[in-house]
Write an enzyme that holds these catalytic residues in place. Structure first.
Site, PDB file in Angstrom:
ATOM      1  N   SER A 155       1.671  -1.864  -3.998  1.00 48.21           N
ATOM      2  CA  SER A 155       2.314  -1.421  -5.239  1.00 48.21           C
ATOM      3  C   SER A 155       1.548  -1.868  -6.480  1.00 48.21           C
ATOM      4  CB  SER A 155       3.745  -1.974  -5.295  1.00 48.21           C
ATOM      5  OG  SER A 155       4.413  -1.717  -4.081  1.00 48.21           O
TER       6      SER A 155
HETATM    7  N1  SAM Z   1       4.878  -4.413  -1.418  1.00 50.27           N
HETATM    8  C1  SAM Z   1       3.892  -3.956  -0.468  1.00 50.27           C
HETATM    9  C2  SAM Z   1       2.556  -4.589  -0.762  1.00 50.27           C
HETATM   10  O1  SAM Z   1       2.505  -5.510  -1.578  1.00 50.27           O
HETATM   11  O2  SAM Z   1       1.552  -4.182  -0.148  1.00 50.27           O
HETATM   12  C3  SAM Z   1       3.788  -2.472  -0.492  1.00 50.27           C
HETATM   13  C4  SAM Z   1       4.836  -1.791   0.296  1.00 50.27           C
HETATM   14  S1  SAM Z   1       4.525  -0.073   0.526  1.00 50.27           S
HETATM   15  C5  SAM Z   1       4.790   0.594  -1.069  1.00 50.27           C
HETATM   16  C6  SAM Z   1       5.988   0.387   1.441  1.00 50.27           C
HETATM   17  C7  SAM Z   1       5.991  -0.047   2.870  1.00 50.27           C
HETATM   18  O3  SAM Z   1       7.302   0.171   3.397  1.00 50.27           O
HETATM   19  C8  SAM Z   1       5.040   0.727   3.769  1.00 50.27           C
HETATM   20  O4  SAM Z   1       4.161  -0.159   4.386  1.00 50.27           O
HETATM   21  C9  SAM Z   1       5.958   1.410   4.784  1.00 50.27           C
HETATM   22  O5  SAM Z   1       5.406   1.510   6.080  1.00 50.27           O
HETATM   23  C10 SAM Z   1       7.166   0.495   4.761  1.00 50.27           C
HETATM   24  N2  SAM Z   1       8.445   1.064   5.213  1.00 50.27           N
HETATM   25  C11 SAM Z   1       8.977   2.282   4.977  1.00 50.27           C
HETATM   26  N3  SAM Z   1      10.186   2.386   5.557  1.00 50.27           N
HETATM   27  C12 SAM Z   1      10.433   1.202   6.177  1.00 50.27           C
HETATM   28  C13 SAM Z   1      11.515   0.683   6.949  1.00 50.27           C
HETATM   29  N4  SAM Z   1      12.605   1.390   7.213  1.00 50.27           N
HETATM   30  N5  SAM Z   1      11.415  -0.584   7.421  1.00 50.27           N
HETATM   31  C14 SAM Z   1      10.319  -1.335   7.174  1.00 50.27           C
HETATM   32  N6  SAM Z   1       9.263  -0.897   6.463  1.00 50.27           N
HETATM   33  C15 SAM Z   1       9.320   0.351   5.955  1.00 50.27           C
END
Ligand code: SAM
Length: 213
Positions: free
Chosen positions: A61
Site C-alpha cells: 500500500s
Molecule cells: N499492507 C500490505 C503491505 O504492506 O504489503 C498490503 C496488503 S495488499 C493491499 C492486500 C492483501 O490482502 C493481498 O496480499 C491479498 O492477497 C490479501 N487478501 C485479500 N483477501 C484476503 C482474505 N480474505 N484474507 C487474507 N488476505 C486477503
C-alpha cells in the site's frame, strides 16, 4: 541510492506534512525500511508516494494510507493486533514496532511464505502468520484484539472480525465498492454496539472471502 535519506524524506513529506503526527507511528516508519519489502527491480521506487506491485496481482500500500490507518488504530505498546492481508509484510512489521504482538492472515500462499521468510530474516518474533481467509478472523484459538486492521477492500464489516474486537477496541477497514472505498474506523462500545467514523477515500484490492467479496 541513499535509502535512509529517501525514507526520512518520505516520513517528512508524505506523512508529517499530511497530518500524521502520532510519534509511535512516525518512529516505526523511520525504523522499518520499505525497500526491503518490494521486488528487487522496484527498490529505487520504494519510497515513492504510491502503492507498488508485489507479485500475485497484489500491491504494497501507499505509505500515507498505511500511516493514516495506523494512526486511526490508536495503538498502545501492550496492544495485540490482528491484520488481514499481510501482503509484503511491511505493514505487519510497522505494527509490531508499535504494539506487543501481531496476528496476521494472508490468503495467498506465495506472498505469505515470502513475508514469513522476511520476518525471520529481520528477526521479528512477535508475529504469527496464518494462510487462509482472514474475513473469518483468527480461528486457531480464541483471541480478542485491541486493534484490527484490514488491508483489502470490504463490502461491509465482516461479522467475525467485529466479534473478535475487545470492548474499546478499534478496527480500521476500507469499505465500499471493489474499485473505490472510504476508510472506516469502527470502535466496539461497552454495550456491544459499533461506533463508526469515516476517514479518507482509498483504492484497495478486494478482500476475497466468505465475509468479503
Ligand atoms: N499492507 C500490505 C503491505 O504492506 O504489503 C498490503 C496488503 S495488499 C493491499 C492486500 C492483501 O490482502 C493481498 O496480499 C491479498 O492477497 C490479501 N487478501 C485479500 N483477501 C484476503 C482474505 N480474505 N484474507 C487474507 N488476505 C486477503
Amino acid at each position: 541510492m541513499d535509502f535512509e535519506e529517501e525514507n526520512r524524506m518520505m516520513v517528512e513529506y508524505q506523512l508529517k506534512r499530511r497530518g500524521i503526527s502520532d510519534e509511535k507511528v512516525l518512529n516505526a516508519f523511520l525504523k522499518v525500511k520499505r525497500h526491503l519489502f518490494v521486488p528487487k527491480n522496484l527498490e529505487r521506487s520504494a519510497y515513492d508516494d504510491c502503492p507498488l506491485p508485489i507479485g500475485e496481482g497484489q500491491t504494497i500500500s501507499q505509505p500515507y494510507i498505511i500511516g493514516l490507518m495506523l494512526q486511526l488504530l490508536e495503538l498502545k505498546e501492550n496492544d495485540v493486533v490482528l491484520e488481514i492481508g499481510t501482503g509484503s509484510g511491511y505493514q505487519t512489521v510497522l505494527l509490531v514496532e508499535i504494539a506487543r504482538f501481531v496476528y496476521t492472515i494472508e490468503r495467498n500462499e506465495i506472498l505469505a511464505q515470502r513475508a514469513k521468510s522476511k520476518f525471520e530474516e529481520l528477526g521479528y518474533k512477535n508475529i504469527v502468520l496464518e494462510v487462509g481467509d482472514g474475513t473469518k478472523g483468527w480461528t486457531k484459538e480464541k483471541v480478542e484484539f485491541d486493534g484490527i486492521i484490514v488491508s483489502a477492500a470490504a463490502p461491509k464489516v465482516p461479522d467475525p472480525l467485529f466479534s473478535q474486537l475487545k470492548v474499546g477496541g478499534r478496527m480500521v477497514i476500507p469499505i465500499g465498492s471493489r474499485t473505490f472505498q472510504r476508510l472506516h474506523k469502527i470502535t466496539k462500545l461497552e454495550d456491544g454496539n459499533m461506533k463508526v467514523e469515516y476517514s479518507d477515500g482509498c483504492m484497495f484490492v478486494p478482500l476475497i472471502g466468505e465475509y468479503g467479496w
